[in-house]
Scaffold this motif. Sequence first.
Motif, PDB file in Angstrom:
ATOM      1  N   ILE A 467      29.999  37.228  30.362  1.00  0.00           N
ATOM      2  CA  ILE A 467      30.849  37.741  31.446  1.00  0.00           C
ATOM      3  C   ILE A 467      31.026  36.679  32.525  1.00  0.00           C
ATOM      4  N   ALA A 468      29.938  36.001  32.899  1.00  0.00           N
ATOM      5  CA  ALA A 468      30.016  34.975  33.946  1.00  0.00           C
ATOM      6  C   ALA A 468      30.973  33.860  33.547  1.00  0.00           C
ATOM      7  N   ASN A 469      30.934  33.438  32.293  1.00  0.00           N
ATOM      8  CA  ASN A 469      31.847  32.388  31.830  1.00  0.00           C
ATOM      9  C   ASN A 469      33.301  32.828  31.909  1.00  0.00           C
ATOM     10  N   MET A 470      33.557  34.063  31.514  1.00  0.00           N
ATOM     11  CA  MET A 470      34.932  34.570  31.573  1.00  0.00           C
ATOM     12  C   MET A 470      35.433  34.663  33.009  1.00  0.00           C
ATOM     13  N   VAL A 471      34.581  35.125  33.890  1.00  0.00           N
ATOM     14  CA  VAL A 471      34.970  35.255  35.293  1.00  0.00           C
ATOM     15  C   VAL A 471      35.223  33.878  35.899  1.00  0.00           C
ATOM     16  N   GLU A 472      34.337  32.915  35.612  1.00  0.00           N
ATOM     17  CA  GLU A 472      34.553  31.573  36.170  1.00  0.00           C
ATOM     18  C   GLU A 472      35.857  30.967  35.654  1.00  0.00           C
ATOM     19  N   ARG A 473      36.140  31.158  34.364  1.00  0.00           N
ATOM     20  CA  ARG A 473      37.381  30.613  33.821  1.00  0.00           C
ATOM     21  C   ARG A 473      38.588  31.209  34.524  1.00  0.00           C
ATOM     22  N   ALA A 474      38.574  32.515  34.788  1.00  0.00           N
ATOM     23  CA  ALA A 474      39.690  33.160  35.476  1.00  0.00           C
ATOM     24  C   ALA A 474      39.810  32.667  36.913  1.00  0.00           C
ATOM     25  N   LEU A 475      38.675  32.505  37.603  1.00  0.00           N
ATOM     26  CA  LEU A 475      38.707  32.005  38.984  1.00  0.00           C
ATOM     27  C   LEU A 475      39.222  30.569  39.038  1.00  0.00           C
ATOM     28  N   HIS A 476      38.769  29.755  38.094  1.00  0.00           N
ATOM     29  CA  HIS A 476      39.228  28.364  38.051  1.00  0.00           C
ATOM     30  C   HIS A 476      40.735  28.292  37.821  1.00  0.00           C
ATOM     31  N   ILE A 602      28.007  49.456  27.444  1.00  0.00           N
ATOM     32  CA  ILE A 602      28.192  50.236  26.220  1.00  0.00           C
ATOM     33  C   ILE A 602      29.618  50.802  26.179  1.00  0.00           C
ATOM     34  N   GLY A 603      30.316  50.529  25.066  1.00  0.00           N
ATOM     35  CA  GLY A 603      31.678  51.040  24.895  1.00  0.00           C
ATOM     36  C   GLY A 603      32.750  50.173  25.516  1.00  0.00           C
ATOM     37  N   GLN A 604      32.369  49.027  26.113  1.00  0.00           N
ATOM     38  CA  GLN A 604      33.356  48.144  26.733  1.00  0.00           C
ATOM     39  C   GLN A 604      33.197  46.727  26.191  1.00  0.00           C
ATOM     40  N   GLN A 605      34.321  46.032  26.091  1.00  0.00           N
ATOM     41  CA  GLN A 605      34.311  44.651  25.646  1.00  0.00           C
ATOM     42  C   GLN A 605      34.054  43.723  26.837  1.00  0.00           C
ATOM     43  N   PRO A 606      33.527  42.514  26.577  1.00  0.00           N
ATOM     44  CA  PRO A 606      33.275  41.575  27.669  1.00  0.00           C
ATOM     45  C   PRO A 606      34.515  41.300  28.521  1.00  0.00           C
ATOM     46  N   GLU A 607      35.694  41.242  27.891  1.00  0.00           N
ATOM     47  CA  GLU A 607      36.916  40.985  28.642  1.00  0.00           C
ATOM     48  C   GLU A 607      37.174  42.098  29.659  1.00  0.00           C
ATOM     49  N   GLN A 608      36.909  43.332  29.262  1.00  0.00           N
ATOM     50  CA  GLN A 608      37.109  44.457  30.176  1.00  0.00           C
ATOM     51  C   GLN A 608      36.128  44.396  31.357  1.00  0.00           C
ATOM     52  N   LEU A 609      34.899  44.029  31.048  1.00  0.00           N
ATOM     53  CA  LEU A 609      33.878  43.941  32.095  1.00  0.00           C
ATOM     54  C   LEU A 609      34.192  42.815  33.064  1.00  0.00           C
ATOM     55  N   ALA A 610      34.692  41.680  32.532  1.00  0.00           N
ATOM     56  CA  ALA A 610      35.071  40.564  33.399  1.00  0.00           C
ATOM     57  C   ALA A 610      36.211  40.970  34.316  1.00  0.00           C
ATOM     58  N   GLU A 611      37.182  41.715  33.777  1.00  0.00           N
ATOM     59  CA  GLU A 611      38.297  42.196  34.596  1.00  0.00           C
ATOM     60  C   GLU A 611      37.803  43.138  35.691  1.00  0.00           C
ATOM     61  N   GLN A 612      36.852  44.009  35.346  1.00  0.00           N
ATOM     62  CA  GLN A 612      36.289  44.933  36.341  1.00  0.00           C
ATOM     63  C   GLN A 612      35.609  44.161  37.460  1.00  0.00           C
ATOM     64  N   LEU A 613      34.879  43.124  37.100  1.00  0.00           N
ATOM     65  CA  LEU A 613      34.195  42.311  38.103  1.00  0.00           C
ATOM     66  C   LEU A 613      35.200  41.588  38.994  1.00  0.00           C
ATOM     67  N   LEU A 614      36.246  41.039  38.395  1.00  0.00           N
ATOM     68  CA  LEU A 614      37.267  40.326  39.169  1.00  0.00           C
ATOM     69  C   LEU A 614      37.986  41.259  40.129  1.00  0.00           C
ATOM     70  N   ARG A 615      38.272  42.482  39.671  1.00  0.00           N
ATOM     71  CA  ARG A 615      38.948  43.448  40.560  1.00  0.00           C
ATOM     72  C   ARG A 615      38.073  43.766  41.773  1.00  0.00           C
ATOM     73  N   THR A 616      36.772  43.941  41.538  1.00  0.00           N
ATOM     74  CA  THR A 616      35.873  44.259  42.654  1.00  0.00           C
ATOM     75  C   THR A 616      35.752  43.079  43.607  1.00  0.00           C
ATOM     76  N   LEU A 617      35.717  41.848  43.066  1.00  0.00           N
ATOM     77  CA  LEU A 617      35.674  40.672  43.937  1.00  0.00           C
ATOM     78  C   LEU A 617      36.917  40.593  44.803  1.00  0.00           C
ATOM     79  N   ALA A 618      38.051  40.978  44.238  1.00  0.00           N
ATOM     80  CA  ALA A 618      39.294  40.991  45.024  1.00  0.00           C
ATOM     81  C   ALA A 618      39.213  42.031  46.140  1.00  0.00           C
ATOM     82  N   GLU A 619      38.659  43.212  45.814  1.00  0.00           N
ATOM     83  CA  GLU A 619      38.519  44.258  46.830  1.00  0.00           C
ATOM     84  C   GLU A 619      37.579  43.818  47.948  1.00  0.00           C
ATOM     85  N   LEU A 620      36.581  43.000  47.606  1.00  0.00           N
ATOM     86  CA  LEU A 620      35.624  42.517  48.606  1.00  0.00           C
ATOM     87  C   LEU A 620      36.162  41.323  49.393  1.00  0.00           C
TER      88      LEU A 620
END
Length: 624
Positions: A467-476, A602-620
């Motif tokens: 998840i951290a790698n996916m999030v960093e790639r999106a931020l970069h 559970i029940g979620q793919q890493p891409e979905q979790l990375a997107e959830q994290l990115l959305r929350t970072l945007a809200e913050l």
Amino acid sequence: MDDTDHPVVESGKDLLRFLTCGSVDDGKSSLIGRLLHDSRLIFEDQLSALARDSVRHGTLGDQIDFALLVDGLEAEREQGITIDVAYRFFTTAKRSFIVADTPGHEQYTRNMATGASNADLAIVLIDARKGVLVQTRRHSLICSLLGLRHVVVAVNKIDLVSYQADTFDRIVVEYNAFASRLGFSSIMPIPISARYGDNITSRSEATPWYRGPVLLDYLETVDVETEALAKPFRFPVQWVNRPNADFRGYAGTLVSGTINTGDPVVVAGSGRTTSVKQLLAYEGPQTSAEAGDAVTITLEDDVDIGRGDLLAGPADRPEVSDQFAAHIIWMSDQKLMPGRSYLARIGTRTTPITVTGIKYRIDVNTGNHLAANTLGLNDIAFCNLATGAPVAFDPYDQNRKTGSFIMIDRLSNHTLGAGMIAFGLRRGTNIHWQATLIGKSERATQKRQRPAIIWLTGLSASGKSTIANMVERALHAGGYHTMLLDGDNLRHGLNRDLGFTEADRVENIRRVGEVAKLMTDAGLIVLCSFISPYRAEREMVRGLVADGEFIEVFVDTPIEECARRDPKGLYAKAKAGTIKNFTGFDAPYEIPQSPEIHLRTIGQQPEQLAEQLLRTLAELGIAG
């Protein structure tokens, strides 16, 4: 270490504070009860109630059990042991006394240390049948560390060894051999029987071979002058009294020395000097105050002073440092870990504190110095410590009030240990923070982003690194300046010398936290992927940065799922016993209690979790 309330002492009498200590069942409570009874300090109704209780609890048949007089808790009476510290005030024609009856059980060592911290003299009881025990030695060592210089060795139950002088002499020789290195000014051995009153208030005919004083006579005459008035002026500020815009006073209790209106004073931490304008007590304005007096001090100048500051005399100032060496008495089942951040209460100040090194642990039997990486329950050690900010203190052997502290768990607020400062570490005062011309805000503004630590925590194979790698790639890709710190990668370099014991895990996260802080100072968004199993270390990293700059992300994957994935084969090795201290098996994982972001995998793919994290970072307001 809290003091007891100040009783009203009769005019012309001085006050002796003493405690009874020693191993369990040595007769500490019985001694105090007998002392009060034979001094005729028990009322008739108390004596009648004591007789009834003695019959009900059946400890001594038809005889009165004087231990019940001070064992006030029902649990104590039922178990026949002292659990809490019981304080009793009494007075004789010559002196007033406060006696602390302290527990003998090893698990209540913290209670014993509390009683000793307020005493002038210790009565160490020894069962004549058992001799000097480990707990006898431990309590004597604690008394020494806590500054007691006068000891009565009360060899109790002398009646059960037929009042033999040889037995008494053998115990005294053994105790003196051990205590010779503890620095006591006086050691007075007395053979007693708490049950029958031998040599407690009057001389026993059963011990004609004993020529020394009886216990009460010795307590009435022993000179244990604390010299608190002769010590330098010290005034810890407890409270800033500001009832209106025209009045600012500083309330507290003088812990040593004297002060007069007009005297110069210095704020120890800042070095700012001024003078006393008024001394206000409950009775009204005073011209002077001395150790033990509770007063409000007003000053001639408007000086920046708050709770925790220490006022002192300009000519005799305390040390001020953020590093010192101290003896530690550890009082918790939770092990002391060097590198872990605790809280320390020194006087009226509370500050973060870390043990930077355990110099040695003390063997309570021999006094030998032993190597140690951690401390357990009732261990005593000499350590180097560092505080979050410089603090004012005196060495404990010079001032028990300004040289002592307690260590507190940052999460539970439980007291974990007690410390006695030996000396400041001069290197702490020779190192100063070097100001830089470019700060965090300038670096972050240049990068057009808000710096932060995004801390992903979870079990091995929970998906943190993916998840951290996916999030960093999106931020970069979005133009953000980032850095990814991964647990495995840092163990190849910065932390290659660390293993996986609890102490090494604590140090691992401490180092990572300091690196992550430096990177936020550079204006970066730092993604950290670490198991980081302990809440205390995660909260320590949070405390390194400003509010809102630490985002805890709990990657929540059940251990069964982590073991099923097992991309590195670690769970299989842990199950086979070839890997020790593996989180989730034989090492704990403390789940976050209130993470900023909770990712249930559970029940979620890493891409979905990375997107959830990115959305929350945007809200913050960190990215997006």
